[in-house]
Design a protein around this motif. Structure first.
Motif, short mmCIF file in Angstrom:
data_model
loop_
_atom_site.label_atom_id
_atom_site.label_comp_id
_atom_site.label_asym_id
_atom_site.label_seq_id
_atom_site.Cartn_x
_atom_site.Cartn_y
_atom_site.Cartn_z
N ASP A 216 -49.14 86.39 46.68
CA ASP A 216 -50.49 86.06 46.23
C ASP A 216 -50.59 84.71 45.54
O ASP A 216 -51.69 84.28 45.18
N VAL A 217 -49.45 84.03 45.35
CA VAL A 217 -49.50 82.71 44.71
C VAL A 217 -50.27 81.76 45.63
O VAL A 217 -49.89 81.56 46.79
N PRO A 218 -51.36 81.18 45.15
CA PRO A 218 -52.16 80.28 46.00
C PRO A 218 -51.41 79.00 46.32
O PRO A 218 -50.73 78.44 45.46
N GLY A 219 -51.52 78.57 47.56
CA GLY A 219 -50.92 77.30 47.95
C GLY A 219 -49.50 77.36 48.46
O GLY A 219 -48.89 76.32 48.73
N LEU A 220 -48.94 78.57 48.59
CA LEU A 220 -47.58 78.69 49.12
C LEU A 220 -47.53 78.12 50.54
O LEU A 220 -48.39 78.41 51.37
N LYS A 221 -46.51 77.32 50.81
CA LYS A 221 -46.34 76.76 52.15
C LYS A 221 -45.92 77.85 53.14
O LYS A 221 -46.37 77.87 54.28
N LYS A 222 -45.04 78.74 52.69
CA LYS A 222 -44.61 79.85 53.55
C LYS A 222 -44.55 81.13 52.74
O LYS A 222 -43.67 81.28 51.88
N LYS A 223 -45.47 82.02 53.01
CA LYS A 223 -45.45 83.31 52.32
C LYS A 223 -44.29 84.16 52.83
O LYS A 223 -44.01 84.17 54.04
N PRO A 224 -43.60 84.87 51.95
CA PRO A 224 -42.49 85.72 52.41
C PRO A 224 -43.01 86.83 53.31
O PRO A 224 -44.10 87.37 53.11
N SER A 225 -42.21 87.16 54.32
CA SER A 225 -42.60 88.14 55.32
C SER A 225 -41.89 89.47 55.07
O SER A 225 -41.09 89.62 54.14
N THR A 226 -42.17 90.43 55.94
CA THR A 226 -41.55 91.75 55.85
C THR A 226 -40.03 91.66 55.95
O THR A 226 -39.30 92.30 55.18
N SER A 227 -39.54 90.88 56.90
CA SER A 227 -38.09 90.77 57.07
C SER A 227 -37.44 90.17 55.83
O SER A 227 -36.32 90.55 55.45
N GLU A 228 -38.15 89.25 55.16
CA GLU A 228 -37.59 88.65 53.94
C GLU A 228 -37.61 89.64 52.78
O GLU A 228 -36.71 89.64 51.94
N LEU A 229 -38.62 90.49 52.74
CA LEU A 229 -38.64 91.55 51.73
C LEU A 229 -37.44 92.48 51.92
O LEU A 229 -36.77 92.85 50.95
N LEU A 230 -37.16 92.86 53.15
CA LEU A 230 -36.03 93.76 53.42
C LEU A 230 -34.70 93.11 53.04
O LEU A 230 -33.82 93.77 52.49
N ASP A 231 -34.57 91.81 53.33
CA ASP A 231 -33.36 91.09 52.92
C ASP A 231 -33.23 91.09 51.39
O ASP A 231 -32.14 91.28 50.85
N TRP A 232 -34.36 90.87 50.72
CA TRP A 232 -34.35 90.80 49.26
C TRP A 232 -33.95 92.14 48.64
O TRP A 232 -33.13 92.20 47.73
N ILE A 233 -34.53 93.22 49.17
CA ILE A 233 -34.19 94.55 48.66
C ILE A 233 -32.71 94.86 48.89
O ILE A 233 -32.03 95.43 48.03
N LYS A 234 -32.20 94.45 50.05
CA LYS A 234 -30.77 94.65 50.33
C LYS A 234 -29.91 93.94 49.28
O LYS A 234 -28.90 94.48 48.80
N LEU A 235 -30.33 92.72 48.89
CA LEU A 235 -29.60 91.97 47.87
C LEU A 235 -29.73 92.63 46.50
O LEU A 235 -28.76 92.69 45.73
N LEU A 236 -30.93 93.12 46.16
CA LEU A 236 -31.14 93.79 44.88
C LEU A 236 -30.20 95.00 44.74
O LEU A 236 -29.64 95.25 43.68
N LEU A 237 -30.05 95.71 45.85
CA LEU A 237 -29.16 96.88 45.84
C LEU A 237 -27.69 96.44 45.75
O LEU A 237 -26.90 97.03 45.01
N ALA A 238 -27.34 95.40 46.51
CA ALA A 238 -25.94 94.94 46.51
C ALA A 238 -25.52 94.43 45.14
O ALA A 238 -24.39 94.62 44.71
#
Length: 285
Positions: A216-238
């Motif tokens: 929701d941050v206005p002006g982002l050049k590339k908003k994170p996608s679903t695949s990036e969310l899944l990667d992030w959650i995988k890292l949070l767990l690791a």
């Protein structure tokens, strides 16, 4: 196919409107043109349809240099010239130098196939129109061998676009159109659950809250996608990141931990830091 309907798979959460669009396109025997921001599952959709219906999948990934003719076939004149210079007997049969494309492969399938034409907007503006006749008639002519290639079964055609350029009106008229909206939180929970069924509800809630806050941050050049969310959650767990870290009000931890999985360029990181700083300062006043 008449008695089969696409309703998603165990690994692909399809919304009601997407399922309706796919089945409508199949009923109308028209290609379905799928648009949506990167990471919304456009390309994966074709594989999931093929998997759900038990049909073979043929994938044609388009590049900026791809020509429509290559989807039908290529005539390798260079190889034939080389073989003729070497005295190879293969040169007497021109069919030895015809390379079948993905459309030809799909037309020759013994059961109804799924044909993916991926990122059609990457090609030249004339590319879509150059395919119109073949996709309408379900046949094309090979001039070198004087063969008429007819589709044994009309493929289920999935065409994806990232909106890099406008597509011709004549092409659009022949397609059933669907725009995949970015998943809301409820849908995203189901998607995450498919990939991380044992994820604790507290971590899921806080991760999604932080993820959508970044989007929701206005002006982002590339908003994170679903695949990036899944990667992030995988890292949070690791890394065993506790949920409370994602809720921290400490200004030094305003950017989510391991944010390199979500924010993909320095502009967006800097923008996010600036906005968070301004927000913290306004609250302290």
């Amino acid at each position: 196919m008449a008695d089969k309907k696409f309703s998603g798979t165990s690994t692909y959460i399809a919304t009601d409107d997407l399922m309706m669009a796919v089945n409508a396109a199949v009923t109308l025997q028209r290609p379905i043109l799928v648009k949506g921001e990167p990471g919304t599952g456009k390309t994966q959709l074709a594989a999931e349809i093929a998997n759900a219906l038990g049909h073979p999948l043929f994938e044609w990934h388009i590049k900026s240099t791809t020509k429509a003719q290559q989807g039908l076939y290529d005539y390798d004149a260079v190889a034939r010239l080389r073989d003729s210079q070497l005295g190879d007997d293969r040169v007497h049969n021109i069919g030895n130098y015809i390379v079948r494309g993905k459309v030809w492969d799909a037309f020759e399938s013994d059961v109804q196939p799924v044909l993916l034409i991926d990122e059609i907007d990457k090609a030249d503006i004339e590319f879509p129109n150059d395919l119109l006749q073949e996709l309408d008639r379900m046949e094309f002519f090979v001039y070198e061998t004087k063969q008429l290639i007819k589709a044994k079964f009309r493929p289920i055609i999935i065409i994806t676009s990232n909106n890099e350029k406008e597509l011709p009106d004549a092409f659009l008229r022949r397609c059933f159109f669907h725009y995949i909206k970015f998943p809301d939180k409820e849908t995203m929970e189901k998607i995450v659950d498919v990939h991380f069924p044992a994820l604790k509800k507290e971590l899921l809630r806080d991760a999604l809250e932080a993820f959508y806050k970044v989007r929701d941050v206005p002006g982002l050049k590339k908003k994170p996608s679903t695949s990036e969310l899944l990667d992030w959650i995988k890292l949070l767990l690791a890394e065993d990141i506790p949920p409370e870290t994602l809720r921290s009000e400490d200004s030094r931890k305003a950017i989510p931990p391991l944010h390199g999985a979500l924010l993909k360029n320095e502009q967006d990181v800097h923008l996010f830091e600036q906005l968070v700083f301004l927000d913290r300062r306004s609250r302290s006043q």
